[in-house]
Design a protein around this motif. Structure first.
Motif, PDB file in Angstrom:
ATOM      1  N   GLU A 187      -2.077   2.464  18.049  1.00 35.81           N
ATOM      2  CA  GLU A 187      -1.651   3.864  17.954  1.00 35.81           C
ATOM      3  C   GLU A 187      -1.439   4.294  16.510  1.00 35.81           C
ATOM      4  N   ALA A 188      -0.804   3.416  15.739  1.00 40.82           N
ATOM      5  CA  ALA A 188      -0.542   3.737  14.335  1.00 40.82           C
ATOM      6  C   ALA A 188      -1.850   3.928  13.573  1.00 40.82           C
ATOM      7  N   VAL A 189      -2.795   3.051  13.823  1.00 34.91           N
ATOM      8  CA  VAL A 189      -4.090   3.161  13.142  1.00 34.91           C
ATOM      9  C   VAL A 189      -4.780   4.470  13.530  1.00 34.91           C
ATOM     10  N   GLN A 190      -4.742   4.806  14.791  1.00 36.21           N
ATOM     11  CA  GLN A 190      -5.394   6.057  15.219  1.00 36.21           C
ATOM     12  C   GLN A 190      -4.715   7.269  14.574  1.00 36.21           C
ATOM     13  N   GLU A 191      -3.405   7.217  14.471  1.00 39.87           N
ATOM     14  CA  GLU A 191      -2.676   8.322  13.838  1.00 39.87           C
ATOM     15  C   GLU A 191      -3.044   8.447  12.357  1.00 39.87           C
ATOM     16  N   ALA A 192      -3.196   7.297  11.698  1.00 38.49           N
ATOM     17  CA  ALA A 192      -3.603   7.312  10.285  1.00 38.49           C
ATOM     18  C   ALA A 192      -5.007   7.895  10.129  1.00 38.49           C
ATOM     19  N   LEU A 193      -5.902   7.537  11.046  1.00 40.77           N
ATOM     20  CA  LEU A 193      -7.271   8.060  10.959  1.00 40.77           C
ATOM     21  C   LEU A 193      -7.319   9.554  11.260  1.00 40.77           C
ATOM     22  N   THR A 194      -6.420  10.015  12.094  1.00 43.53           N
ATOM     23  CA  THR A 194      -6.312  11.459  12.342  1.00 43.53           C
ATOM     24  C   THR A 194      -5.861  12.181  11.072  1.00 43.53           C
ATOM     25  N   LEU A 195      -4.917  11.578  10.345  1.00 43.51           N
ATOM     26  CA  LEU A 195      -4.493  12.152   9.056  1.00 43.51           C
ATOM     27  C   LEU A 195      -5.657  12.167   8.073  1.00 43.51           C
ATOM     28  N   ALA A 232      -8.731  12.467   8.714  1.00 45.00           N
ATOM     29  CA  ALA A 232      -9.683  13.519   9.098  1.00 45.00           C
ATOM     30  C   ALA A 232      -9.160  14.901   8.711  1.00 45.00           C
ATOM     31  N   ASN A 233      -7.871  15.037   8.571  1.00 46.98           N
ATOM     32  CA  ASN A 233      -7.273  16.344   8.280  1.00 46.98           C
ATOM     33  C   ASN A 233      -6.012  16.157   7.438  1.00 46.98           C
ATOM     34  N   PRO A 234      -6.212  15.869   6.155  1.00 48.51           N
ATOM     35  CA  PRO A 234      -5.104  15.438   5.294  1.00 48.51           C
ATOM     36  C   PRO A 234      -3.954  16.435   5.155  1.00 48.51           C
ATOM     37  N   ARG A 235      -4.250  17.726   5.240  1.00 44.46           N
ATOM     38  CA  ARG A 235      -3.210  18.728   4.982  1.00 44.46           C
ATOM     39  C   ARG A 235      -2.637  19.316   6.284  1.00 44.46           C
ATOM     40  N   ALA A 236      -2.914  18.665   7.406  1.00 42.14           N
ATOM     41  CA  ALA A 236      -2.466  19.222   8.687  1.00 42.14           C
ATOM     42  C   ALA A 236      -0.945  19.308   8.784  1.00 42.14           C
ATOM     43  N   HIS A 237      -0.252  18.469   8.029  1.00 40.41           N
ATOM     44  CA  HIS A 237       1.217  18.452   8.132  1.00 40.41           C
ATOM     45  C   HIS A 237       1.863  18.853   6.807  1.00 40.41           C
ATOM     46  N   ALA A 238       1.233  19.779   6.104  1.00 34.16           N
ATOM     47  CA  ALA A 238       1.705  20.154   4.765  1.00 34.16           C
ATOM     48  C   ALA A 238       3.067  20.845   4.791  1.00 34.16           C
ATOM     49  N   GLN A 241       0.255  15.540  -0.042  1.00 35.19           N
ATOM     50  CA  GLN A 241      -0.472  16.107   1.091  1.00 35.19           C
ATOM     51  C   GLN A 241       0.455  16.470   2.252  1.00 35.19           C
ATOM     52  N   LEU A 242       1.623  15.844   2.279  1.00 32.91           N
ATOM     53  CA  LEU A 242       2.618  16.207   3.293  1.00 32.91           C
ATOM     54  C   LEU A 242       3.557  17.302   2.789  1.00 32.91           C
ATOM     55  N   GLY A 243       3.285  17.812   1.591  1.00 36.36           N
ATOM     56  CA  GLY A 243       4.092  18.906   1.054  1.00 36.36           C
ATOM     57  C   GLY A 243       5.361  18.486   0.349  1.00 36.36           C
ATOM     58  N   MET A 244       5.537  17.182   0.117  1.00 36.98           N
ATOM     59  CA  MET A 244       6.762  16.685  -0.508  1.00 36.98           C
ATOM     60  C   MET A 244       6.742  16.881  -2.028  1.00 36.98           C
ATOM     61  N   ASP A 245       7.931  16.904  -2.608  1.00 31.38           N
ATOM     62  CA  ASP A 245       8.090  16.761  -4.052  1.00 31.38           C
ATOM     63  C   ASP A 245       8.267  15.277  -4.356  1.00 31.38           C
ATOM     64  N   VAL A 246       7.679  14.826  -5.437  1.00 31.96           N
ATOM     65  CA  VAL A 246       7.729  13.396  -5.778  1.00 31.96           C
ATOM     66  C   VAL A 246       8.358  13.198  -7.152  1.00 31.96           C
ATOM     67  N   LYS A 296     -13.328   1.111  -0.421  1.00 38.78           N
ATOM     68  CA  LYS A 296     -12.932   1.871   0.779  1.00 38.78           C
ATOM     69  C   LYS A 296     -11.551   1.455   1.259  1.00 38.78           C
ATOM     70  N   GLU A 297     -11.281   0.168   1.085  1.00 41.18           N
ATOM     71  CA  GLU A 297      -9.968  -0.362   1.462  1.00 41.18           C
ATOM     72  C   GLU A 297      -8.883   0.273   0.581  1.00 41.18           C
ATOM     73  N   ALA A 298      -9.109   0.273  -0.727  1.00 43.36           N
ATOM     74  CA  ALA A 298      -8.134   0.875  -1.645  1.00 43.36           C
ATOM     75  C   ALA A 298      -7.953   2.354  -1.326  1.00 43.36           C
ATOM     76  N   SER A 299      -9.048   3.025  -1.012  1.00 42.61           N
ATOM     77  CA  SER A 299      -8.998   4.444  -0.677  1.00 42.61           C
ATOM     78  C   SER A 299      -8.112   4.681   0.538  1.00 42.61           C
ATOM     79  N   ASN A 300      -8.150   3.775   1.489  1.00 40.33           N
ATOM     80  CA  ASN A 300      -7.349   3.924   2.711  1.00 40.33           C
ATOM     81  C   ASN A 300      -5.851   3.747   2.488  1.00 40.33           C
ATOM     82  N   ARG A 301      -5.468   3.288   1.308  1.00 42.61           N
ATOM     83  CA  ARG A 301      -4.033   3.180   1.020  1.00 42.61           C
ATOM     84  C   ARG A 301      -3.319   4.523   1.227  1.00 42.61           C
ATOM     85  N   VAL A 302      -4.027   5.610   0.938  1.00 41.17           N
ATOM     86  CA  VAL A 302      -3.441   6.943   1.108  1.00 41.17           C
ATOM     87  C   VAL A 302      -2.997   7.174   2.550  1.00 41.17           C
ATOM     88  N   TRP A 303      -3.835   6.747   3.491  1.00 42.16           N
ATOM     89  CA  TRP A 303      -3.577   7.088   4.906  1.00 42.16           C
ATOM     90  C   TRP A 303      -2.484   6.214   5.505  1.00 42.16           C
TER      91      TRP A 303
END
Lengths: 320, 320, 320
Positions: B15-23, B25-31, B60-65, B299-306
């Motif tokens: 489930e966690a992996v599927q949720e990450a892949l959904t993010l 596919a749509n990185p700003r969905a939860h901005a 991408q989640l709209g946070m301040d860092v 590609k692995e390093a790129s997936n760190r974001v998700w």
């Protein structure tokens, strides 16, 4: 407000504290005020609380923040005029400050003292030149002789936690193994002295002989060498080490016990204990106090945000 | 989610992996989810991938860092209680963590092991105290014994690239000239062991004698000292060096050849090769593999974001 | 625009300058263009002006910015292929660049020359490999042989302050105590040479014998060893030290006086004096000039924002 450097930069302390507490109650109320305004934070020395709390304050006001770490060794600034720069300094404060002023609407600067050259430190040469040459409002993030964001925070914290109208506040010297600046106690004394004049607190400083602060910061303030006398009936005890001002930057051995403990605090009016942090446990302040009901140190650090936000808000309003 | 520290912090891996892949596919969905929430990233050690990917995820989640570099030498933290702090440590974890928790809604912490004191490292003393005292949700950006954002990333990457339903995954020890922590292989083994239990992969570890990982991380996992046996039919080969756990932090000479090459990979099922990076070419892994069709490392390093974005999303949802 | 590395990356200089000045007149006009785009700034060397001005430019275009300090010692990158990485380099440029390209839409890179290996420096090996492997548009924040954001800034500044249609511009070598790169004078010569071809300026270089720049950057440019000859009638004097190209990285003693003063400037056409900063006062350039009406150095530094914003804008438009 064009600069925030000392207690002189705020007239009515009570009004300022109330304004800060209003911001605390509604942090994003002025999120439009800082829109498209840039805060530059320049650190010549390390910072944790000041760095994070000032960033947070600026973000809550809608500002963009840029942080610049200029390690004193890595990017040594020349402050003297008439010097042929053929040594170790790589850039003059005249250019460095002016350039940063071009990129930022407000600047913050942290610059610790050398603790070697009293006159250079106490004339605040670097800080004053930075203000002069950058051309934009400047917030002190701690200078050679003062830490005003800390002191404003402390006044906010005392106001929030006082149980009597005019609390007795004690600045109590504490032991340390290193030679620390006088900036925090200077500033605390300057601000509490002013607060006393404005009828907000009764203020006393307790320190061993040889640890007298510069009179510039203690005018009209009661000073004692007897810790117990100072603690009697105290509502707030502000614990802090500093090195000698007279024999500049020196650390004298102190025979009496200046470590505040639960036992020591029995003679107070259930005093709240404050410290600007970082604190060395069981050297400057006993762990039992830090971990017990007397301690305000975390709430105090948390309030750094509201002091910074008040100052930035007033500067932003002045920009318009 | 209150902490993200080990595989135990995610129940259903699929489930966690599927949720990450959904993010993904749509990185700003939860901005809007992270709006007006602050992430503090605290680095006691250097970081490239973790630093950038976690910042990106938060943005991408709209946070301040806010990023805080606390070099272990420059700002040494005390973790022990009952210590008179008259030595080199300048601040206790109790205060440092609590203060950062006041400024941030979520904190991330990176803290490498000493590789000298096994017990201190493996009790995760610093990390656990940070979690305990900061009072806000904490994401591990790599701790003394685990690198969970990396392992979650790896599971995402395996899921994306698998060509059979239940791929054979090999963790293959590799040579190095320095003594490296066990954090990445510990975590990978912990996560793949759990993935195996949940029917997602077949998992094998191959390493030379003397390089046994702590049993805490390898329960129920097949371990061999024969690299070729492990590689036979493998779908994914995860290459990583680590130093000895038993003879803690030591590097033993290894006579056999553990360097993975195109030739070595012939016995696999056209395996994809992974590595957490940074990788030393032709020492840990041959350049021909890194530059060829087997490699997934970028590609692995790129997936760190998700992975980071999934964890932050779950923490933000829990804040509400 | 896919890269911004040399004068070759901008065809029509006059158009570019006008576009930059339009941005200066209305900094937030394109605040939507960079929305949800990430700029990564990678510093292998220290930076003040470039760091702050490029951040400011990106923010004004609506971009998110992530800064990565990769000190050359702390995170040494390998650039050579075919090397067994069993020495001091911890990551290959192939992986490091590719990974950063995954997290960012545009990257900026600063990388100074060694001043020891002329060929490695002048082939721009590291920079070219970074461009090749990162896979996204790259802005030079100063490379081994060029500083194009500075030169574009300089052309903008000259255009703003010229009082004749086609001003005479002099690049004047200046003394220093350290061996400095040729990047700024190389770039300035490259850009002014092109500006001369496009009818915008008359350009002359003055330097002592032994300080010849690489011919690659000075084709078609007048060069003299006589400072006074060059200054006669000059409208702009661009002051800069550099070390020897021929005897690579060496500093030769120079007997004649190359320090520009108010007196020296009397023979010019009331020339404006420029310098990229940081400048060593009374060593490279006299304090009286820096503090007097001839100086443009602060306005020049301020214009760094508009050069960066123009380049980022063109790259963003190209991303769409």
């Amino acid at each position: 407000m064009q600069k925030f450097f000392s207690a002189a930069d705020i007239d009515n302390l009570s009004e300022a504290v109330q304004e800060a507490l209003t911001l605390k109650a509604n942090p994003r109320a002025h999120a439009e005020l800082g829109k498209h305004k840039t805060l530059g934070l320049v650190f010549l020395n390390p910072s944790l609380r000041t760095r994070l709390s000032t960033q947070k304050a600026a973000i809550q006001l809608g500002m963009d923040v840029m942080v610049m770490n200029m390690d004193k060794d890595g990017w040594a600034l020349e402050t003297q005029d008439g010097v042929v720069m053929n040594g170790t300094t790589v850039e003059h404060i005249r250019e460095a400050a002016a350039v940063m002023g071009e990129y930022c609407d407000i600047l913050g600067l942290r610059s610790f003292p050398s603790l070697k050259d009293k006159e250079a430190d106490y004339t605040e040469d670097l800080f004053n030149k930075f203000i002069k040459f950058c051309g934009v409002p400047v917030v002190s993030l701690e200078s050679a002789t003062r830490h005003p964001l800390q002191s404003l925070t402390d006044l906010i914290t005392i106001t929030e936690h006082k149980t009597v109208d005019k609390p007795k506040v004690v600045l109590a010297w504490a032991p340390h193994v290193k030679a620390l600046p006088q900036a925090v106690p200077n500033s605390f004394s300057e601000w509490m002295g002013k607060a006393q004049q404005q009828g907000l607190v009764d203020f006393v400083i307790a320190h061993p002989k040889g640890y007298e602060l510069s009179q510039e910061f203690t005018e009209g303030v009661n000073i004692t060498h007897d810790l117990n006398e100072a603690l009697a009936g105290a509502d707030f005890v502000y614990v802090k080490n500093w090195s000698s001002f007279e024999d500049y930057g020196k650390v004298y051995p102190v025979e009496e016990d200046w470590l505040i403990t639960n036992k020591t605090l029995e003679q107070t009016n259930a005093a709240k204990v404050m410290h600007c942090l970082p604190v060395r446990r069981d050297l400057e302040l006993s762990a039992e106090v830090l971990d017990g009901p007397h301690s305000l140190v975390i709430k105090e650090a948390s309030n750094r945000v509201w002091a910074a936000q008040l100052v930035l808000k007033r500067m932003l309003e002045n920009l318009k």
